[in-house]
Motif scaffolding. Structure first.
Motif, PDB file in Angstrom:
ATOM      1  N   LYS A   1      43.683  42.603  35.933  1.00 12.14           N
ATOM      2  CA  LYS A   1      45.056  43.593  36.550  1.00 12.14           C
ATOM      3  C   LYS A   1      44.140  43.482  37.667  1.00 12.14           C
ATOM      4  O   LYS A   1      45.031  43.304  38.941  1.00 12.14           O
ATOM      5  CB  LYS A   1      45.171  44.943  36.199  1.00 12.14           C
ATOM      6  N   LYS A   2      43.068  43.434  37.961  1.00  3.97           N
ATOM      7  CA  LYS A   2      42.322  43.200  39.675  1.00  3.97           C
ATOM      8  C   LYS A   2      41.777  41.738  39.649  1.00  3.97           C
ATOM      9  O   LYS A   2      41.468  41.780  40.824  1.00  3.97           O
ATOM     10  CB  LYS A   2      40.981  44.070  39.793  1.00  3.97           C
ATOM     11  N   TRP A   3      41.885  40.811  39.012  1.00  3.43           N
ATOM     12  CA  TRP A   3      41.471  39.003  38.700  1.00  3.43           C
ATOM     13  C   TRP A   3      41.992  39.264  40.356  1.00  3.43           C
ATOM     14  O   TRP A   3      43.204  38.906  40.695  1.00  3.43           O
ATOM     15  CB  TRP A   3      41.847  38.738  37.393  1.00  3.43           C
ATOM     16  N   PRO A   4      41.279  38.225  40.758  1.00  5.39           N
ATOM     17  CA  PRO A   4      42.183  38.015  42.299  1.00  5.39           C
ATOM     18  C   PRO A   4      43.290  36.721  41.729  1.00  5.39           C
ATOM     19  O   PRO A   4      44.061  36.461  42.561  1.00  5.39           O
ATOM     20  CB  PRO A   4      41.120  37.093  44.033  1.00  5.39           C
ATOM     21  N   ARG A   5      43.130  35.658  41.186  1.00  8.24           N
ATOM     22  CA  ARG A   5      43.834  34.737  40.556  1.00  8.24           C
ATOM     23  C   ARG A   5      44.604  35.099  39.238  1.00  8.24           C
ATOM     24  O   ARG A   5      44.339  33.950  38.573  1.00  8.24           O
ATOM     25  CB  ARG A   5      42.791  34.027  40.242  1.00  8.24           C
TER      26      ARG A   5
END
Length: 305
Positions: A291-295
């Motif tokens: 959910k926090k992954w930039p991509r």
């Protein structure tokens, strides 16, 4: 379809040993190659009649044929350890069949073909002639072989119905359908003739995860998400034992690695297709990370896209 020794001799299935012997004597007197020289059809019928006589004059082979355990050529109909082979299934019977040796009458009294021919054509006839000295019948087996034994080679000991055992050398690299010939391990010869051969058709069983393609071996190998992203060393099975395989960082499902010389009998290669496998139990930390992954909006290529 197998031929019928009863029909060949022109007797019923309830024929006695004496009736079988008389029927053969009549055919031998009519068809023997020395009586009809140059008549190939008569010679072939004579040989068939001799094979039928040897099958039916021996109480053991006659009983096994009557029970349907062997066909007229001495091939086993009972399963040896494998699937059927053209209607007959191999198990044993190396001494069975039309070439299994001189016949025996009721109670085990031996019938000597030389004696029969001497009675028909005079003393000294038959036993010294090539037509009474016949090669034994070949017998056929279908033998199941483990995948790894077919790749690496092995030795197998098989037990026959008569209590004999045969040691069979399985060459490295064999495939289903190949036939091994064991010289002089078939039916016994007639009147001192050479024994036949045992023909062993191989059936290679599939492996749980190895697949063979020509001389190469293929397999799928599960790796974790961490191993896929970061790379690392993992244990990978080969036909000759485990090896350490280096997984490159950033490996996707479908990436294939090659292990040189780890194929069939050391001749081909082994190809390892990686499969990234997520934990079966949902991982909350992994969900939070994604959910926090930039991509997180990344979309991989898809067919038709």
């Amino acid at each position: 379809m197998s031929w019928d020794p009863y029909a060949t001799l022109g007797v019923s299935r309830s024929a006695t040993a004496d009736e079988i012997r008389r029927a053969y004597r009549a055919l031998a007197k009519e068809l023997h190659p020395d009586v009809r020289p140059g008549d190939k059809a008569a010679e072939d019928r004579f040989k068939k009649a001799t094979a039928a006589f040897n099958m039916l004059s021996d109480p053991t082979t006659k009983a096994r044929f009557d029970r349907g355990e062997i066909d007229a050529d001495g091939n086993e109909r009972m399963a040896f350890n494998a699937r059927p082979r053209q209607g007959a299934r191999a198990h044993a019977g190396a001494g069975a069949g039309p070439g299994a040796g001189p016949g025996a009458g009721a109670g085990g009294d031996a019938f000597d073909l030389g004696d029969i021919f001497s009675d028909l054509f005079g003393p000294g006839f038959g036993s010294s002639r090539g037509y009474s000295r016949m090669r034994g019948r070949d017998i056929r087996f279908t033998l199941e072989v483990d995948f790894l034994d077919a790749i690496n080679g092995a030795r197998k000991r098989i037990s026959l119905a008569e209590g004999r055992t045969l040691d069979v050398a399985i060459p490295a690299g064999v495939e289903s359908g190949q036939v091994l010939r064991l010289k002089n391990q078939g039916g016994a010869g007639v009147q001192g003739g050479p024994a036949g051969d045992a023909l062993v058709e191989l059936s290679v069983k599939p492996h749980a995860f190895f697949r063979r393609e020509g001389q190469d071996v293929h397999m799928d190998l599960n790796i974790s998400l961490t191993e896929a992203v970061e790379g690392g060393k993992v244990q990978a099975p080969t036909p000759t034992g485990n090896v350490t395989l280096t997984v490159p960082a950033g490996s996707n499902t479908g990436k294939t690695l090659r292990l040189k010389g780890k194929g069939v009998a050391g001749q081909g290669d082994q190809f390892v297709r990686l499969q990234v496998v997520l934990p079966e139990i949902p991982d909350e930390d992994l969900k939070k990370f994604v959910k926090k992954w930039p991509r997180r909006d990344y979309t991989p290529p898809r067919p038709g896209g």
